[in-house]
Enzyme design. Structure first.
Site, PDB file in Angstrom:
ATOM      1  N   GLU A  75      -0.433 -17.443  -6.366  1.00  0.00           N
ATOM      2  CA  GLU A  75       0.360 -17.292  -5.149  1.00  0.00           C
ATOM      3  C   GLU A  75      -0.532 -16.506  -4.191  1.00  0.00           C
ATOM      4  O   GLU A  75      -0.977 -15.400  -4.514  1.00  0.00           O
ATOM      5  CB  GLU A  75       1.649 -16.529  -5.475  1.00  0.00           C
ATOM      6  N   ASP A  93       6.989  -7.563   3.107  1.00  0.00           N
ATOM      7  CA  ASP A  93       6.051  -6.869   2.233  1.00  0.00           C
ATOM      8  C   ASP A  93       6.088  -5.362   2.414  1.00  0.00           C
ATOM      9  O   ASP A  93       6.219  -4.856   3.521  1.00  0.00           O
ATOM     10  CB  ASP A  93       4.628  -7.385   2.488  1.00  0.00           C
TER      11      ASP A  93
END
EC number: 4.2.1.20
Length: 268
Positions: free
Chosen positions: A49, A60
């Site tokens: 990924e 994030d």
């Protein structure tokens, strides 16, 4: 897309889960990033990924935001990321490669052109982190036109309608969130998610990989025991990169032992 099907079929036969590491392309620079990715694969990663550096990664936490900043500091562009992807695919023809993107980067040169480029370099899936299922039609249609699996996030509080949509629209794998919030190894994933995994299977969703806060082998084996097809780990991997910026060889050695241990836990 077929690479995911082949991978999950093989893992099923061997009665093991998938271990999928996440890193940002170009962190901490292109050359070392390519070595990192080779190391992850050599150490047992079942799929990759990969993030493309983006200035405002909403989903994030600080660890992966810093990875983006390091890649920017090294001057890494989306065009160079696609060149890297072509090199990775050439060297590793069978491993599934997924991208974790934000919509702005997909829009940049037009949605269709983005997925066409993904197909050209051998990308298998794309998860657009800031596009909810109900707004995903243009993305998933372009993805399918170019044989790219559209990946959708299934949050821990998903209702029945969302579970059905994720099952219906997703291909490749389903990204099962351990919890809400931003990514990070500090926020350890809370199991079990049996009920969601059972429902996703009932609705014939693509296999579920559990992500967010996966930082120890115990969490990988717990995810597999709960019925997930495997686990994704990002922040814990990126922390190893961050900790060893001054010693590239030590970085690769630590990544190798971490991934080996995480992969071993998928066989539990």
């Amino acid at each position: 897309m077929e690479r995911y099907e082949n991978l999950f079929a093989q893992l099923n036969d061997r009665r093991e889960g998938a271990f999928v590491p996440f890193v940002t392309l170009g962190d901490p620079g292109i050359e070392q990033s390519l070595k990192i990715i080779d190391t992850l694969i050599d150490a047992g990663a079942d799929a990759l990924e990969l993030g493309v550096p983006f200035s405002d990664p909403l989903a994030d936490g600080p660890t992966i935001q810093n990875a983006n900043l390091r890649a920017f500091a090294a001057g890494v562009t989306p065009a160079q990321c696609f060149e890297m992807l072509a090199l990775i695919r050439e060297k590793h023809p069978t491993i599934p490669i997924g991208l974790l993107m934000y919509a702005n980067l997909v829009f940049n040169n037009g949605i269709d052109a983005f997925y066409a480029r993904c197909e050209q370099v051998g990308v298998d899936s794309v998860l657009v982190a800031d596009v909810p299922v109900e707004e995903s039609a243009p993305f998933r249609q372009a993805a399918l036109r170019h044989n790219i699996a559209p990946i959708f996030i299934c949050p821990p509080n998903a209702d029945d309608d969302l579970l059905r949509q994720v099952a219906s629209y997703g291909r490749g794998y389903t990204y099962l969130l351990s919890r809400s919030g931003v990514t990070g190894a500090e926020n350890r994933g809370a199991l079990p998610l049996h009920h969601l995994i059972e429902k996703l299977k009932e609705y014939h969703a693509a296999p579920a990989l559990q992500g967010f806060g996966i930082s120890s082998p115990e969490q990988v084996s717990a995810a597999v025991r709960a019925g997930a097809a495997g686990a994704i780990s990002g922040s814990a991997i990126v922390k190893i990169i961050e900790k060893n910026l001054a010693s590239p060889e030590q970085m690769l050695a630590e990544l190798r032992s971490f991934v080996s241990a995480m992969k071993a836990a998928s066989r539990a």
